[in-house]
Write a protein that holds these residues in place. Structure first.
Motif, PDB file in Angstrom:
ATOM      1  N   HIS A  18      13.135   4.942   6.500  1.00  0.00           N
ATOM      2  CA  HIS A  18      12.932   3.606   5.919  1.00  0.00           C
ATOM      3  C   HIS A  18      11.471   3.179   6.052  1.00  0.00           C
ATOM      4  O   HIS A  18      10.871   2.668   5.084  1.00  0.00           O
ATOM      5  CB  HIS A  18      13.845   2.604   6.613  1.00  0.00           C
ATOM      6  CG  HIS A  18      13.654   1.191   6.146  1.00  0.00           C
ATOM      7  ND1 HIS A  18      14.144   0.727   4.946  1.00  0.00           N
ATOM      8  CD2 HIS A  18      13.008   0.129   6.727  1.00  0.00           C
ATOM      9  CE1 HIS A  18      13.811  -0.543   4.796  1.00  0.00           C
ATOM     10  NE2 HIS A  18      13.129  -0.925   5.870  1.00  0.00           N
ATOM     11  N   MET A  19      10.882   3.384   7.222  1.00  0.00           N
ATOM     12  CA  MET A  19       9.497   2.962   7.435  1.00  0.00           C
ATOM     13  C   MET A  19       8.530   3.776   6.584  1.00  0.00           C
ATOM     14  O   MET A  19       7.581   3.244   6.014  1.00  0.00           O
ATOM     15  CB  MET A  19       9.136   3.071   8.916  1.00  0.00           C
ATOM     16  CG  MET A  19       9.770   2.009   9.785  1.00  0.00           C
ATOM     17  SD  MET A  19       9.029   1.865  11.440  1.00  0.00           S
ATOM     18  CE  MET A  19       9.604   3.370  12.200  1.00  0.00           C
ATOM     19  N   ILE A  20       8.787   5.076   6.465  1.00  0.00           N
ATOM     20  CA  ILE A  20       7.869   5.951   5.725  1.00  0.00           C
ATOM     21  C   ILE A  20       7.959   5.705   4.229  1.00  0.00           C
ATOM     22  O   ILE A  20       6.935   5.667   3.525  1.00  0.00           O
ATOM     23  CB  ILE A  20       8.166   7.425   6.057  1.00  0.00           C
ATOM     24  CG1 ILE A  20       7.831   7.709   7.522  1.00  0.00           C
ATOM     25  CG2 ILE A  20       7.361   8.362   5.151  1.00  0.00           C
ATOM     26  CD1 ILE A  20       8.340   9.037   8.011  1.00  0.00           C
ATOM     27  N   GLU A  21       9.166   5.537   3.713  1.00  0.00           N
ATOM     28  CA  GLU A  21       9.331   5.409   2.266  1.00  0.00           C
ATOM     29  C   GLU A  21       8.784   4.112   1.704  1.00  0.00           C
ATOM     30  O   GLU A  21       8.653   3.964   0.492  1.00  0.00           O
ATOM     31  CB  GLU A  21      10.809   5.564   1.897  1.00  0.00           C
ATOM     32  CG  GLU A  21      11.301   7.006   2.047  1.00  0.00           C
ATOM     33  CD  GLU A  21      12.735   7.187   1.619  1.00  0.00           C
ATOM     34  OE1 GLU A  21      13.478   6.174   1.612  1.00  0.00           O
ATOM     35  OE2 GLU A  21      13.128   8.324   1.302  1.00  0.00           O
ATOM     36  N   HIS A  22       8.445   3.165   2.584  1.00  0.00           N
ATOM     37  CA  HIS A  22       7.853   1.912   2.126  1.00  0.00           C
ATOM     38  C   HIS A  22       6.323   1.982   2.054  1.00  0.00           C
ATOM     39  O   HIS A  22       5.673   0.980   1.750  1.00  0.00           O
ATOM     40  CB  HIS A  22       8.281   0.757   3.036  1.00  0.00           C
ATOM     41  CG  HIS A  22       9.651   0.237   2.718  1.00  0.00           C
ATOM     42  ND1 HIS A  22      10.802   0.920   3.049  1.00  0.00           N
ATOM     43  CD2 HIS A  22      10.054  -0.886   2.059  1.00  0.00           C
ATOM     44  CE1 HIS A  22      11.851   0.231   2.627  1.00  0.00           C
ATOM     45  NE2 HIS A  22      11.426  -0.860   2.025  1.00  0.00           N
ATOM     46  N   PRO A  24       3.127   3.701   0.179  1.00  0.00           N
ATOM     47  CA  PRO A  24       2.725   4.510  -0.979  1.00  0.00           C
ATOM     48  C   PRO A  24       2.010   5.785  -0.544  1.00  0.00           C
ATOM     49  O   PRO A  24       1.220   5.775   0.400  1.00  0.00           O
ATOM     50  CB  PRO A  24       1.775   3.581  -1.754  1.00  0.00           C
ATOM     51  CG  PRO A  24       2.118   2.206  -1.298  1.00  0.00           C
ATOM     52  CD  PRO A  24       2.552   2.340   0.133  1.00  0.00           C
ATOM     53  N   GLY A  25       2.317   6.871  -1.221  1.00  0.00           N
ATOM     54  CA  GLY A  25       1.644   8.128  -0.945  1.00  0.00           C
ATOM     55  C   GLY A  25       2.352   9.027   0.047  1.00  0.00           C
ATOM     56  O   GLY A  25       1.923  10.156   0.281  1.00  0.00           O
ATOM     57  N   TYR A  26       3.464   8.545   0.621  1.00  0.00           N
ATOM     58  CA  TYR A  26       4.221   9.343   1.583  1.00  0.00           C
ATOM     59  C   TYR A  26       5.612   9.622   1.015  1.00  0.00           C
ATOM     60  O   TYR A  26       6.258   8.724   0.475  1.00  0.00           O
ATOM     61  CB  TYR A  26       4.350   8.623   2.920  1.00  0.00           C
ATOM     62  CG  TYR A  26       3.036   8.422   3.633  1.00  0.00           C
ATOM     63  CD1 TYR A  26       2.588   9.335   4.571  1.00  0.00           C
ATOM     64  CD2 TYR A  26       2.237   7.315   3.347  1.00  0.00           C
ATOM     65  CE1 TYR A  26       1.376   9.154   5.228  1.00  0.00           C
ATOM     66  CE2 TYR A  26       1.025   7.132   3.990  1.00  0.00           C
ATOM     67  CZ  TYR A  26       0.606   8.055   4.924  1.00  0.00           C
ATOM     68  OH  TYR A  26      -0.595   7.870   5.555  1.00  0.00           O
ATOM     69  N   GLU A  27       6.069  10.842   1.164  1.00  0.00           N
ATOM     70  CA  GLU A  27       7.374  11.236   0.648  1.00  0.00           C
ATOM     71  C   GLU A  27       8.129  12.018   1.726  1.00  0.00           C
ATOM     72  O   GLU A  27       7.606  12.985   2.278  1.00  0.00           O
ATOM     73  CB  GLU A  27       7.212  12.106  -0.597  1.00  0.00           C
ATOM     74  CG  GLU A  27       8.519  12.568  -1.207  1.00  0.00           C
ATOM     75  CD  GLU A  27       8.317  13.462  -2.411  1.00  0.00           C
ATOM     76  OE1 GLU A  27       9.319  13.820  -3.056  1.00  0.00           O
ATOM     77  OE2 GLU A  27       7.145  13.820  -2.705  1.00  0.00           O
ATOM     78  N   ILE A 103       9.625   3.316  18.915  1.00  0.00           N
ATOM     79  CA  ILE A 103       8.529   3.535  17.979  1.00  0.00           C
ATOM     80  C   ILE A 103       8.152   2.227  17.290  1.00  0.00           C
ATOM     81  O   ILE A 103       8.996   1.580  16.662  1.00  0.00           O
ATOM     82  CB  ILE A 103       8.916   4.589  16.926  1.00  0.00           C
ATOM     83  CG1 ILE A 103       9.207   5.920  17.620  1.00  0.00           C
ATOM     84  CG2 ILE A 103       7.793   4.762  15.896  1.00  0.00           C
ATOM     85  CD1 ILE A 103       9.820   6.948  16.715  1.00  0.00           C
ATOM     86  N   GLU A 104       6.894   1.844  17.413  1.00  0.00           N
ATOM     87  CA  GLU A 104       6.392   0.654  16.725  1.00  0.00           C
ATOM     88  C   GLU A 104       5.869   1.048  15.349  1.00  0.00           C
ATOM     89  O   GLU A 104       5.249   2.101  15.178  1.00  0.00           O
ATOM     90  CB  GLU A 104       5.272   0.006  17.540  1.00  0.00           C
ATOM     91  CG  GLU A 104       5.718  -0.493  18.917  1.00  0.00           C
ATOM     92  CD  GLU A 104       4.577  -1.071  19.709  1.00  0.00           C
ATOM     93  OE1 GLU A 104       3.430  -1.027  19.222  1.00  0.00           O
ATOM     94  OE2 GLU A 104       4.832  -1.561  20.827  1.00  0.00           O
ATOM     95  N   ARG A 105       6.116   0.202  14.372  1.00  0.00           N
ATOM     96  CA  ARG A 105       5.742   0.499  12.995  1.00  0.00           C
ATOM     97  C   ARG A 105       4.240   0.798  12.857  1.00  0.00           C
ATOM     98  O   ARG A 105       3.853   1.798  12.251  1.00  0.00           O
ATOM     99  CB  ARG A 105       6.123  -0.684  12.090  1.00  0.00           C
ATOM    100  CG  ARG A 105       5.911  -0.445  10.601  1.00  0.00           C
ATOM    101  CD  ARG A 105       6.255  -1.707   9.831  1.00  0.00           C
ATOM    102  NE  ARG A 105       7.648  -2.099  10.018  1.00  0.00           N
ATOM    103  CZ  ARG A 105       8.642  -1.733   9.209  1.00  0.00           C
ATOM    104  NH1 ARG A 105       8.399  -0.980   8.154  1.00  0.00           N
ATOM    105  NH2 ARG A 105       9.870  -2.132   9.446  1.00  0.00           N
ATOM    106  N   ASP A 106       3.395  -0.049  13.424  1.00  0.00           N
ATOM    107  CA  ASP A 106       1.948   0.139  13.303  1.00  0.00           C
ATOM    108  C   ASP A 106       1.494   1.428  13.972  1.00  0.00           C
ATOM    109  O   ASP A 106       0.569   2.102  13.498  1.00  0.00           O
ATOM    110  CB  ASP A 106       1.198  -1.054  13.900  1.00  0.00           C
ATOM    111  CG  ASP A 106       1.344  -2.314  13.058  1.00  0.00           C
ATOM    112  OD1 ASP A 106       1.794  -2.201  11.899  1.00  0.00           O
ATOM    113  OD2 ASP A 106       1.008  -3.403  13.560  1.00  0.00           O
ATOM    114  N   ARG A 107       2.133   1.761  15.084  1.00  0.00           N
ATOM    115  CA  ARG A 107       1.781   2.999  15.806  1.00  0.00           C
ATOM    116  C   ARG A 107       2.127   4.223  14.953  1.00  0.00           C
ATOM    117  O   ARG A 107       1.340   5.176  14.872  1.00  0.00           O
ATOM    118  CB  ARG A 107       2.555   3.033  17.122  1.00  0.00           C
ATOM    119  CG  ARG A 107       2.236   4.245  18.003  1.00  0.00           C
ATOM    120  CD  ARG A 107       0.883   4.119  18.653  1.00  0.00           C
ATOM    121  NE  ARG A 107       0.644   5.227  19.551  1.00  0.00           N
ATOM    122  CZ  ARG A 107       0.220   6.435  19.170  1.00  0.00           C
ATOM    123  NH1 ARG A 107      -0.059   6.643  17.900  1.00  0.00           N
ATOM    124  NH2 ARG A 107       0.040   7.401  20.046  1.00  0.00           N
TER     125      ARG A 107
END
Length: 232
Positions: A18-22, A24-27, A103-107
């Protein structure tokens, strides 16, 4: 950037996806719930980066990563784990980051951006220095370090992006560096490959680095030695 997730906990996998797919540029190319599935997924999908938990069934994440690196040496690895004690081993397999749960989102985003920068520059993953910051282990590639200075009882590591403070002696840090780093002064270690120019400053000299305003000191008796190194 193509990312693969290896995590035995389904909720953690969903959170990471969920965090990665939001961004752009990451799949996200795929997921694995154990080490054997990770190896098969890397062979099948050829991701740029893998996010790997260590405590997984059948084959733990560390052993699976070692196998993956033999198959795909340029694979970039970010460990996401609840265990702090594997940080040294992660350093040895050239992981680019080691994130301790929760795991923190910004980290996570900072680790992924580091991976993306390496990919964009096609820069090989080389030797890094492991730095403990706020209960996290950060791996700083040696080529990013401009110089290290002794400040009171701490060592300050200078990179273009930021500084890191460590409670370590310069002599101990010097043992972890390679031949590009030399002592320019009793309180400074500098990266010769990053050195841009040397200027006089009273009784000593100053070393300046590209895209960085701060300078390192060079003592008079070290100047000739530095010139010899630069000429090599």
């Amino acid at each position: 950037m193509r990312v693969f997730i290896a995590e035995d906990d389904v909720r953690s996998r969903r959170m990471l996806r969920h965090m990665i797919e939001h961004v752009p540029g990451y799949e996200v190319m795929g997921e694995a719930k154990d080490g054997e599935e990770l190896i098969a997924g890397v062979l099948r999908e050829k991701p740029d980066t893998v996010l790997v938990d260590i405590d997984m069934p059948l084959l733990n994440g560390m052993e699976a990563v070692k196998a993956c690196k033999r198959l795909q040496p340029d694979l970039q690895v970010i460990f996401t784990t609840g265990h702090k004690e594997y940080a040294i081993e992660a350093f040895r397999v050239h992981a680019i980051d080691y994130i301790v749960k929760p795991i923190e989102r910004d980290r996570l985003y900072a680790a992924l951006e580091h991976s993306a920068q390496l990919l964009r520059s096609r820069q090989p993953i080389g030797k890094s220095m492991m730095i403990k910051q706020h209960q996290q282990m950060i791996f700083v590639p040696l080529e990013e370090i401009l110089f290290i200075e002794r400040a009171e009882r701490k060592a300050v590591i200078h990179t273009v992006q930021r500084k890191y403070e460590l409670n370590e002696a310069l002599a101990k840090l010097e043992d972890t560096l390679d031949a590009r780093f030399v002592s320019s002064h009793r309180s400074y270690l500098i990266n010769l490959e990053a050195l841009e120019r040397i200027e006089t400053a009273g009784q000593h000299y100053k070393a300046y680095f590209k895209n960085y305003t701060e300078a390192a000191k060079i003592s008079k008796h070290k100047l000739a030695e530095l010139q010899k190194y630069k000429a090599m």
